[in-house]
Design a protein around this motif. Structure first.
Motif, PDB file in Angstrom:
ATOM      1  N   GLU A  48      35.987  39.205  35.736  1.00 38.03           N
ATOM      2  CA  GLU A  48      36.897  39.673  34.807  1.00 38.03           C
ATOM      3  C   GLU A  48      37.644  41.014  35.047  1.00 38.03           C
ATOM      4  N   ARG A 105      39.871  40.095  38.350  1.00 36.10           N
ATOM      5  CA  ARG A 105      40.969  39.682  38.084  1.00 36.10           C
ATOM      6  C   ARG A 105      42.058  40.503  37.529  1.00 36.10           C
ATOM      7  N   GLU A 106      41.631  41.575  36.610  1.00 37.38           N
ATOM      8  CA  GLU A 106      42.421  42.639  36.212  1.00 37.38           C
ATOM      9  C   GLU A 106      42.948  43.446  37.315  1.00 37.38           C
ATOM     10  N   TYR A 107      42.142  43.764  38.372  1.00 37.05           N
ATOM     11  CA  TYR A 107      42.663  44.571  39.613  1.00 37.05           C
ATOM     12  C   TYR A 107      43.781  43.833  40.302  1.00 37.05           C
ATOM     13  N   GLU A 108      43.362  42.392  40.527  1.00 38.59           N
ATOM     14  CA  GLU A 108      44.149  41.373  41.289  1.00 38.59           C
ATOM     15  C   GLU A 108      45.751  41.401  40.626  1.00 38.59           C
ATOM     16  N   ASP A 109      45.641  41.218  39.488  1.00 36.77           N
ATOM     17  CA  ASP A 109      46.973  41.235  38.391  1.00 36.77           C
ATOM     18  C   ASP A 109      47.747  42.481  38.304  1.00 36.77           C
ATOM     19  N   ASP A 110      47.083  43.647  38.392  1.00 35.12           N
ATOM     20  CA  ASP A 110      47.761  44.953  38.503  1.00 35.12           C
ATOM     21  C   ASP A 110      48.316  44.953  39.946  1.00 35.12           C
ATOM     22  N   ARG A 111      47.721  44.839  40.745  1.00 35.90           N
ATOM     23  CA  ARG A 111      48.364  44.770  42.346  1.00 35.90           C
ATOM     24  C   ARG A 111      49.399  43.836  42.393  1.00 35.90           C
ATOM     25  N   GLN A 112      49.228  42.773  41.875  1.00 40.08           N
ATOM     26  CA  GLN A 112      50.467  41.839  41.971  1.00 40.08           C
ATOM     27  C   GLN A 112      51.756  42.460  41.003  1.00 40.08           C
ATOM     28  N   ALA A 113      51.244  43.148  39.898  1.00 44.94           N
ATOM     29  CA  ALA A 113      52.301  43.416  39.064  1.00 44.94           C
ATOM     30  C   ALA A 113      52.939  44.832  39.950  1.00 44.94           C
TER      31      ALA A 113
END
Length: 267
Positions: free
Chosen positions: A132, A135-143
């Motif tokens: 969980e 995934r949040e770190y990966e989403d933040d990096r993508q954003a």
């Protein structure tokens, strides 16, 4: 000169029927077996003497082929190889699920966390956390639109500003206290992240972390909470022992106690 296949009635001119494979020296073909199976469904009262002789001949041929395959050393070796591979897959999966294979230790995941920060290694960093948080770190990096190295540098720019480029992090372990996985409350984690993994073990690891760089150094004492899920240890949270507070609201660094010998399970 052409022949009529005794098996399917097809007209052929070669050594064996090119429709069903009847007469092939290498054994009964799959198409022959399918045809024979259908032919044998013919009711007994409608079978002629010629049919019965033909069915008996087929049964004899198939029995002989089965015996030859059973006694074939290559077939036996192939069967044994299939059994060994299947057993290896089952055992490997069981070891993987139990964490005995490709697992890590409590100390290793903590060391990986701090080394990934100092090295700016995003992939190593996110592997320290449950899916969980990962995934949040990966989403933040993508954003953010940043590359992995750039993202890590921005995330921990404060450390670089405070200790200088190329700072190092020295980790020392103290007492480890085992907590009850059943009693460890994951409700707040679930509320924050939407779901929570099932933990088989939970521990509090007392850790002293020293930051060293060209601009200065600092030592912190942390209580790091690690849990084992799916055979792997992950970091779920950490608290810092602030010691006494100075008049300006900053911690008194002289209060950070020395690391204790980890042999005593009680903090």
């Amino acid at each position: 000169m052409g022949k009529i296949c005794k098996s399917c009635g097809n007209y052929y001119s070669g050594e064996y029927c090119d429709n069903c494979g009847y007469g092939k020296p290498t054994g009964v073909s799959e198409s022959v077996k399918k045809y024979r199976k259908a032919a044998r469904n013919k009711p007994l009262r409608m079978q002629t003497e010629e049919d019965k002789k033909l069915y008996a001949k087929w049964a004899k041929e198939e029995k002989q082929e089965h015996t030859e395959k059973r006694n074939d050393p290559k077939a036996k070796m192939h069967f044994l190889l299939v059994v060994i591979i299947a057993a290896a897959i089952v055992i490997g999966y069981a070891l993987y699920k139990s964490g005995a294979l490709f697992s890590n230790t409590r100390e290793e995941v903590i060391e990986q966390y701090f080394s990934s920060i100092s090295q700016g290694d995003f992939d190593k960093f996110v592997k320290c956390f449950p899916k969980e948080i990962k995934r949040e770190y990966e989403d933040d990096r993508q954003a953010s639109g940043l590359g992995k190295e750039e993202y890590m540098k921005a995330l921990y720019q404060e450390f670089t500003d405070t200790y200088g480029e190329g700072y190092s992090i020295i980790v020392k372990f103290g007492n480890t206290t085992e907590l009850s996985a059943e009693d460890y409350d994951m409700s707040a984690y679930k509320d924050q992240h939407g779901s929570a993994p099932k933990l088989s073990e939970v521990c509090e690891v007392v850790t002293t972390v020293e930051f060293r760089g060209a601009k200065g150094s600092h030592t912190s004492r942390l209580y790091i909470y690690v849990g084992r899920s799916g055979g792997y240890w992950r970091i779920f949270g950490m608290d810092e022992d602030m010691g006494s507070i100075n008049a300006d609201g900053t911690p008194n660094e002289g209060d950070v106690p020395p690391i204790e010998d980890g042999s005593d399970p009680e903090r």
